[in-house]
Write a protein that holds these residues in place. Sequence first.
Motif, PDB file in Angstrom:
ATOM      1  N   SER A  65       0.846  -1.195   0.000  1.00  0.00           N
ATOM      2  CA  SER A  65       0.000   0.000   0.000  1.00  0.00           C
ATOM      3  C   SER A  65       0.882   1.246   0.000  1.00  0.00           C
ATOM      4  O   SER A  65       2.054   1.188   0.411  1.00  0.00           O
ATOM      5  CB  SER A  65      -0.905   0.000   1.234  1.00  0.00           C
ATOM      6  N   PRO A  66       0.335   2.375  -0.421  1.00  0.00           N
ATOM      7  CA  PRO A  66       1.111   3.624  -0.358  1.00  0.00           C
ATOM      8  C   PRO A  66       1.618   3.917   1.056  1.00  0.00           C
ATOM      9  O   PRO A  66       2.739   4.394   1.228  1.00  0.00           O
ATOM     10  CB  PRO A  66       0.127   4.694  -0.830  1.00  0.00           C
ATOM     11  N   GLU A  67       0.806   3.613   2.066  1.00  0.00           N
ATOM     12  CA  GLU A  67       1.218   3.841   3.453  1.00  0.00           C
ATOM     13  C   GLU A  67       2.397   2.936   3.840  1.00  0.00           C
ATOM     14  O   GLU A  67       3.321   3.385   4.534  1.00  0.00           O
ATOM     15  CB  GLU A  67       0.044   3.593   4.409  1.00  0.00           C
ATOM     16  N   GLN A  68       2.351   1.698   3.407  1.00  0.00           N
ATOM     17  CA  GLN A  68       3.460   0.779   3.698  1.00  0.00           C
ATOM     18  C   GLN A  68       4.736   1.260   3.010  1.00  0.00           C
ATOM     19  O   GLN A  68       5.809   1.279   3.623  1.00  0.00           O
ATOM     20  CB  GLN A  68       3.117  -0.639   3.254  1.00  0.00           C
ATOM     21  N   ILE A  69       4.621   1.657   1.753  1.00  0.00           N
ATOM     22  CA  ILE A  69       5.800   2.134   1.009  1.00  0.00           C
ATOM     23  C   ILE A  69       6.382   3.373   1.689  1.00  0.00           C
ATOM     24  O   ILE A  69       7.610   3.483   1.849  1.00  0.00           O
ATOM     25  CB  ILE A  69       5.453   2.407  -0.468  1.00  0.00           C
ATOM     26  N   GLU A  70       5.540   4.286   2.123  1.00  0.00           N
ATOM     27  CA  GLU A  70       6.036   5.500   2.767  1.00  0.00           C
ATOM     28  C   GLU A  70       6.721   5.194   4.094  1.00  0.00           C
ATOM     29  O   GLU A  70       7.726   5.821   4.430  1.00  0.00           O
ATOM     30  CB  GLU A  70       4.927   6.532   2.943  1.00  0.00           C
ATOM     31  N   ARG A  71       6.197   4.237   4.839  1.00  0.00           N
ATOM     32  CA  ARG A  71       6.854   3.890   6.110  1.00  0.00           C
ATOM     33  C   ARG A  71       8.205   3.247   5.844  1.00  0.00           C
ATOM     34  O   ARG A  71       9.196   3.561   6.517  1.00  0.00           O
ATOM     35  CB  ARG A  71       5.964   2.960   6.965  1.00  0.00           C
ATOM     36  N   VAL A  72       8.281   2.349   4.874  1.00  0.00           N
ATOM     37  CA  VAL A  72       9.564   1.738   4.529  1.00  0.00           C
ATOM     38  C   VAL A  72      10.536   2.819   4.060  1.00  0.00           C
ATOM     39  O   VAL A  72      11.700   2.839   4.487  1.00  0.00           O
ATOM     40  CB  VAL A  72       9.404   0.632   3.465  1.00  0.00           C
ATOM     41  N   ALA A  73      10.070   3.750   3.218  1.00  0.00           N
ATOM     42  CA  ALA A  73      10.940   4.832   2.741  1.00  0.00           C
ATOM     43  C   ALA A  73      11.438   5.675   3.909  1.00  0.00           C
ATOM     44  O   ALA A  73      12.616   6.060   3.954  1.00  0.00           O
ATOM     45  CB  ALA A  73      10.193   5.704   1.726  1.00  0.00           C
ATOM     46  N   TYR A  74      10.554   5.949   4.865  1.00  0.00           N
ATOM     47  CA  TYR A  74      10.960   6.702   6.052  1.00  0.00           C
ATOM     48  C   TYR A  74      12.051   5.951   6.819  1.00  0.00           C
ATOM     49  O   TYR A  74      13.065   6.544   7.218  1.00  0.00           O
ATOM     50  CB  TYR A  74       9.750   6.952   6.960  1.00  0.00           C
ATOM     51  N   LEU A  75      11.862   4.662   7.018  1.00  0.00           N
ATOM     52  CA  LEU A  75      12.853   3.873   7.761  1.00  0.00           C
ATOM     53  C   LEU A  75      14.178   3.814   7.011  1.00  0.00           C
ATOM     54  O   LEU A  75      15.248   3.987   7.615  1.00  0.00           O
ATOM     55  CB  LEU A  75      12.313   2.462   8.034  1.00  0.00           C
ATOM     56  N   VAL A  76      14.139   3.583   5.711  1.00  0.00           N
ATOM     57  CA  VAL A  76      15.366   3.559   4.904  1.00  0.00           C
ATOM     58  C   VAL A  76      16.038   4.937   4.968  1.00  0.00           C
ATOM     59  O   VAL A  76      17.265   5.031   5.059  1.00  0.00           O
ATOM     60  CB  VAL A  76      15.055   3.139   3.451  1.00  0.00           C
ATOM     61  N   GLY A  77      15.237   5.993   4.977  1.00  0.00           N
ATOM     62  CA  GLY A  77      15.767   7.353   5.022  1.00  0.00           C
ATOM     63  C   GLY A  77      16.251   7.802   6.389  1.00  0.00           C
ATOM     64  O   GLY A  77      16.722   8.930   6.537  1.00  0.00           O
ATOM     65  N   HIS A  78      16.148   6.910   7.385  1.00  0.00           N
ATOM     66  CA  HIS A  78      16.584   7.257   8.745  1.00  0.00           C
ATOM     67  C   HIS A  78      17.400   6.157   9.419  1.00  0.00           C
ATOM     68  O   HIS A  78      17.669   6.241  10.618  1.00  0.00           O
ATOM     69  CB  HIS A  78      15.365   7.583   9.620  1.00  0.00           C
ATOM     70  N   HIS A  79      17.828   5.148   8.682  1.00  0.00           N
ATOM     71  CA  HIS A  79      18.433   3.987   9.339  1.00  0.00           C
ATOM     72  C   HIS A  79      19.837   4.230   9.903  1.00  0.00           C
ATOM     73  O   HIS A  79      20.402   3.340  10.543  1.00  0.00           O
ATOM     74  CB  HIS A  79      18.394   2.743   8.431  1.00  0.00           C
ATOM     75  N   HIS A  80      20.364   5.429   9.732  1.00  0.00           N
ATOM     76  CA  HIS A  80      21.618   5.814  10.396  1.00  0.00           C
ATOM     77  C   HIS A  80      21.404   6.988  11.347  1.00  0.00           C
ATOM     78  O   HIS A  80      22.372   7.607  11.791  1.00  0.00           O
ATOM     79  CB  HIS A  80      22.694   6.165   9.364  1.00  0.00           C
ATOM     80  N   THR A  81      20.158   7.305  11.644  1.00  0.00           N
ATOM     81  CA  THR A  81      19.820   8.422  12.524  1.00  0.00           C
ATOM     82  C   THR A  81      19.326   7.864  13.852  1.00  0.00           C
ATOM     83  O   THR A  81      18.276   7.234  13.896  1.00  0.00           O
ATOM     84  CB  THR A  81      18.734   9.315  11.881  1.00  0.00           C
ATOM     85  N   TYR A  82      20.080   8.117  14.905  1.00  0.00           N
ATOM     86  CA  TYR A  82      19.803   7.511  16.214  1.00  0.00           C
ATOM     87  C   TYR A  82      19.016   8.418  17.163  1.00  0.00           C
ATOM     88  O   TYR A  82      18.896   8.105  18.342  1.00  0.00           O
ATOM     89  CB  TYR A  82      21.112   7.110  16.887  1.00  0.00           C
ATOM     90  N   ILE A  83      18.500   9.528  16.667  1.00  0.00           N
ATOM     91  CA  ILE A  83      17.706  10.418  17.517  1.00  0.00           C
ATOM     92  C   ILE A  83      16.272  10.475  16.987  1.00  0.00           C
ATOM     93  O   ILE A  83      16.024  10.190  15.805  1.00  0.00           O
ATOM     94  CB  ILE A  83      18.309  11.836  17.587  1.00  0.00           C
ATOM     95  N   ASN A  84      15.349  10.843  17.866  1.00  0.00           N
ATOM     96  CA  ASN A  84      13.937  10.963  17.501  1.00  0.00           C
ATOM     97  C   ASN A  84      13.393   9.689  16.851  1.00  0.00           C
ATOM     98  O   ASN A  84      12.673   9.749  15.856  1.00  0.00           O
ATOM     99  CB  ASN A  84      13.703  12.180  16.595  1.00  0.00           C
ATOM    100  N   VAL A  85      13.746   8.571  17.421  1.00  0.00           N
ATOM    101  CA  VAL A  85      13.307   7.270  16.904  1.00  0.00           C
ATOM    102  C   VAL A  85      11.811   7.133  17.173  1.00  0.00           C
ATOM    103  O   VAL A  85      11.365   7.201  18.309  1.00  0.00           O
ATOM    104  CB  VAL A  85      14.095   6.125  17.570  1.00  0.00           C
ATOM    105  N   ASP A  86      11.052   6.941  16.125  1.00  0.00           N
ATOM    106  CA  ASP A  86       9.601   6.879  16.269  1.00  0.00           C
ATOM    107  C   ASP A  86       9.089   5.519  15.806  1.00  0.00           C
ATOM    108  O   ASP A  86       8.919   5.273  14.629  1.00  0.00           O
ATOM    109  CB  ASP A  86       8.951   8.068  15.551  1.00  0.00           C
ATOM    110  N   GLY A  87       8.905   4.636  16.736  1.00  0.00           N
ATOM    111  CA  GLY A  87       8.323   3.334  16.441  1.00  0.00           C
ATOM    112  C   GLY A  87       9.266   2.175  16.699  1.00  0.00           C
ATOM    113  O   GLY A  87      10.492   2.298  16.564  1.00  0.00           O
ATOM    114  N   ALA A  88       8.670   1.061  17.044  1.00  0.00           N
ATOM    115  CA  ALA A  88       9.447  -0.157  17.310  1.00  0.00           C
ATOM    116  C   ALA A  88      10.152  -0.638  16.048  1.00  0.00           C
ATOM    117  O   ALA A  88      11.284  -1.139  16.113  1.00  0.00           O
ATOM    118  CB  ALA A  88       8.543  -1.247  17.870  1.00  0.00           C
ATOM    119  N   ASP A  89       9.515  -0.483  14.881  1.00  0.00           N
ATOM    120  CA  ASP A  89      10.143  -0.919  13.640  1.00  0.00           C
ATOM    121  C   ASP A  89      11.441  -0.152  13.396  1.00  0.00           C
ATOM    122  O   ASP A  89      12.474  -0.734  13.041  1.00  0.00           O
ATOM    123  CB  ASP A  89       9.190  -0.809  12.451  1.00  0.00           C
ATOM    124  N   TYR A  90      11.432   1.136  13.642  1.00  0.00           N
ATOM    125  CA  TYR A  90      12.611   1.989  13.481  1.00  0.00           C
ATOM    126  C   TYR A  90      13.696   1.560  14.472  1.00  0.00           C
ATOM    127  O   TYR A  90      14.861   1.342  14.097  1.00  0.00           O
ATOM    128  CB  TYR A  90      12.170   3.428  13.693  1.00  0.00           C
TER     129      TYR A  90
END
Length: 162
Positions: free
Chosen positions: A92-117
């Motif tokens: 779904s578009p929502e799933q793709i956006e969440r994956v894109a968000y996680l890929v776009g933050h996978h080296h950012t250790y602050i403001n972690v939002d969610g267990a998946d992150y």
Amino acid sequence: MSIAQLLEKMIDYSAGNIHDIDHLIRVWTYAKTIGELEGLDANAQFILETAAITHDIACPLCREKYGNTNGKYQEHEGIPLVRAFLSDTGLSPEQIERVAYLVGHHHTYINVDGADYQILLEADYIANASENSFSRQSIETFLRRVAKTESGIRLARSVLLS
């Protein structure tokens, strides 16, 4: 598309780069394990595993464009790449956006939002630390400052400090 199909697609995308393939399989395995041990619901687990499989999608481009795979470059370049990669998968578009968000933050250790992150950070760190022989001090600092899940901490200790 199933996780196995996504994994096959990403392996094909990796064009025979065994380092990239081995790394994505390690990160996916650690993420899958931690997510299941932490009791994520089915959708969160699917998002996590998809993000783990695709988290380094930008590495080939970064090597070509920048001459290295710096984490910030990966995050920046990875967002549009993962959106395109997942566009024909039935997510779904929502799933793709969440994956894109996680890929776009996978080296950012602050403001972690969610267990998946959180779990993606832990899984990628465990893989990177084991592949690159991180120092005990670096590992202990990560465990103290970044790691949050009980399962991720146990797994990191078992893999990296035993």
